[in-house]
Design a protein around this motif. Structure first.
Motif, short mmCIF file in Angstrom:
data_model
loop_
_atom_site.label_atom_id
_atom_site.label_comp_id
_atom_site.label_asym_id
_atom_site.label_seq_id
_atom_site.Cartn_x
_atom_site.Cartn_y
_atom_site.Cartn_z
N TRP A 327 0.88 -1.20 0.07
CA TRP A 327 0.01 -0.03 0.22
C TRP A 327 1.11 1.20 -0.09
O TRP A 327 1.94 1.05 0.35
N ASN A 336 -2.88 5.13 2.50
CA ASN A 336 -3.75 4.90 1.49
C ASN A 336 -4.48 6.18 1.30
O ASN A 336 -4.82 7.17 1.92
N LEU A 339 -9.92 4.27 1.43
CA LEU A 339 -9.98 2.85 1.92
C LEU A 339 -10.38 2.31 0.60
O LEU A 339 -10.09 0.98 0.54
N PRO A 342 -7.27 3.05 -2.79
CA PRO A 342 -5.85 3.32 -2.16
C PRO A 342 -4.96 4.04 -2.82
O PRO A 342 -4.10 4.84 -2.75
#
Ligand SMILES: *[C@@H]1O[C@H](CO)[C@@H](O)[C@H](O)[C@H]1NC(C)=O
Ligand SMILES: *[C@@H]1O[C@H](CO)[C@@H](O)[C@H](O)[C@H]1NC(C)=O
Ligand SMILES: *[C@@H]1O[C@H](CO)[C@@H](O)[C@H](O)[C@H]1NC(C)=O
Ligand SMILES: *[C@@H]1O[C@H](CO)[C@@H](O)[C@H](O)[C@H]1NC(C)=O
Ligand SMILES: *[C@@H]1O[C@H](CO)[C@@H](O)[C@H](O)[C@H]1NC(C)=O
Ligand SMILES: *[C@@H]1O[C@H](CO)[C@@H](O)[C@H](O)[C@H]1NC(C)=O
Ligand SMILES: *[C@@H]1O[C@H](CO)[C@@H](O)[C@H](O)[C@H]1NC(C)=O
Ligand SMILES: *[C@@H]1O[C@H](CO)[C@@H](O)[C@H](O)[C@H]1NC(C)=O
Ligand SMILES: *[C@@H]1O[C@H](CO)[C@@H](O)[C@H](O)[C@H]1NC(C)=O
Length: 425
Positions: A327, A336, A339, A342
């Motif tokens: 991520w 990110n 959510l 990201p």
């Protein structure tokens, strides 16, 4: 009796001389291990090859439809550090005044022997095109799982370039550098057609990285100078920076180089971030062998803060014989964008580890509990396809060789506001 001895002796000496000459073997001036790399700009392309004996010239004959142009370059004697002190000759010719984007045919060699005929496309000019690149590290000469698929992909015209992020042949210096020769022959049907861009890995460390230094020819587009350890180049909407993580580990080979590289990186990133340059090449992508988490001198001459602050978008690594996507990540913290999306306008670089092209050391195990920044992990042999679509969209696909070319991971990274980032207070 004694009068007869002299002619007999002379005959024996003559026979020894003749057989001695035969033992020395044939003169090997046939070009092999032909490979391409980017020149200073889209009008240039570097051709590098090997012979085992010296040749009178180092020549490339080339042209759009026929071999109507000729350029000569230089050859260098390379003596491997092994106990045979094997000597090979590395030939380099920089093709110039190419028409960007046009297709060329070429062969290389000299009047003592010519290579087969190859073709390549000169790099497209400007930033308004979408480079397609195969990216991987840790590709050996034994268990080289990805080579056949890459050969096939390249000859079908799928890529503009290859990025091999360190660790070659396992190792290029092995068996008095014969393993290096064999590896360079194996990749010829890839590297003689598209630029094969590299950076050094730990497996290149022997004899002060001399096999790596001598066999490759990486040109820094800013200066036009060759420096295989750190350099940068532009393709389409991207500025790509290759550097050595190995300076941080093999300090005995010269810590001064680590310091020089550090300031070079900052200077290169400053240049790339000048408004005019960043507007033209919004993506900044780095190539380094060992992933960030391995770098020991994290804060002093560390690169994580530098890459973060100068707005590096994508950091490509290898070394671990697996594929792992992270991520958006900085300072062991996930950034990110949101959510649900990201990778849409993330505020930190995206790291990818792609070191599973295949080598005799096979796979590395994953640690059982992945850290929170690890998004996807895959142990199949394979490589990554990087497609820089335009200024805002970049696609990454992981190709599994074990699963017959299946795409086992895929993301679209979207960044609509590239640029420097403010240090996090
Ligand atoms: C060709 O190379 C071989 C191996 O390095 C060497 O023994 C031989 O003397 C060379 N021949 C010539 C003519 O240079
Ligand atoms: C190339 O060099 C060899 C000696 O190394 C010589 O015999 C030969 O004539 C040369 N060829 C040309 C075209 O100059
Ligand atoms: C490449 O593009 C730049 C900027 O548009 C231009 O100045 C240059 O002349 C072009 N070079 C070639 C060889 O077409
Ligand atoms: C190279 O250029 C030719 C002619 O323009 C084109 O057909 C081909 O697809 C190009 N190859 C690659 C790998 O882009
Ligand atoms: C030379 O090095 C090789 C390893 O590359 C080793 O196997 C061999 O024994 C060495 N030979 C001598 C004479 O030291
Ligand atoms: C290693 O090679 C570099 C050049 O690539 C040189 O600057 C450095 O001094 C060398 N180090 C040693 C220990 O030979
Ligand atoms: C990195 O994270 C640590 C703790 O998670 C924090 O103390 C530190 O200030 C952060 N450093 C930067 C430069 O953001
Ligand atoms: C980042 O986003 C992914 C995908 O939505 C999610 O699985 C992960 O938990 C997120 N991590 C953090 C720290 O928010
Ligand atoms: C960039 O590429 C993406 C994906 O193909 C596309 O949706 C988007 O419209 C493109 N942006 C521009 C400015 O062309």
């Amino acid at each position: 009796m004694s009068f007869g001895l002299l002619p007999v002796l002379l005959i024996i000496i003559y026979i020894l001389y003749i057989t001695g000459a035969e033992v020395r073997g044939p003169v090997r001036t046939q070009p092999e291990q032909i490979h391409l790399s980017y020149g200073a700009d889209s009008t240039q392309m570097m051709v590098t090859w090997t012979t085992f004996n010296a040749t009178n010239t180092s020549t490339v004959e080339f042209g759009k439809n026929s071999l109507d142009q000729t350029l000569t370059g230089l050859s260098a004697s390379f003596i491997d550090g092994g106990n045979e002190s094997r000597q090979i000759f590395i030939h380099r010719v920089m093709l110039t005044q190419l028409t960007p984007g046009d297709q060329y045919i070429y062969h290389c060699g000299s009047t003592d022997g010519w290579s087969p005929l190859f073709k390549f496309n000169a790099t497209k000019n400007g930033s308004d095109w979408s480079p397609r690149i195969a990216v991987f590290g840790d590709l050996g000469n034994e268990n080289s799982q990805s080579i056949p698929r890459l050969q096939e992909d390249v000859q079908r015209g799928l890529y503009d370039s290859i990025f091999h992020i360190g660790d070659f042949a396992y190792d290029m210096d092995s068996d008095n550098a014969r393993v290096g020769d064999e590896f360079m022959r194996q990749i010829e049907s890839i590297a003689a057609y598209v630029p094969y861009q590299v950076c050094p890995g730990n497996h290149e460390y022997k004899y002060n990285f001399s096999n790596y230094d001598n066999r490759f020819s990486m040109v820094n587009s800013g200066s036009g100078l060759m420096n295989n350890h750190y350099y940068s180049f532009n393709i389409g909407p991207a500025h790509v920076i290759a550097f050595s993580t190995e300076y941080y580990y093999f300090l005995q080979y010269g810590w001064k180089q680590l310091v020089r590289q550090y300031y070079w990186l900052i200077n290169d990133l400053q240049e790339a971030n000048k408004p005019k340059n960043r507007a033209l090449r919004p993506w900044i992508i780095t190539l380094g062998h060992r992933p960030m988490k391995g770098l020991p001198i994290v804060r002093t001459l560390g690169l994580e803060d530098v890459f973060y602050e100068y707005g590096v978008d994508v950091e490509l690594w290898a070394h671990e014989h697996v594929y792992e996507r992270m991520w958006p990540l900085y300072n062991r913290t996930v950034y990110n964008a949101s959510l649900s999306q990201p990778y849409t306008n993330p505020s930190a670089p995206v790291h990818i580890i792609t070191g599973s092209a295949g080598c005799k050391e096979r796979h590395d195990p994953f640690v059982p509990n992945p850290p929170p920044w690890s998004a996807v992990r895959n142990s199949d042999y394979g490589y990554t396809r990087l497609h820089i679509l335009n200024a805002s969209h970049l696609s990454l696909e992981q190709i599994s060789d074990d699963q017959n070319g299946k795409i086992v991971d895929k993301i679209m990274l979207i960044q609509e506001s590239h640029g420097k980032r403010k240090p996090i207070p």
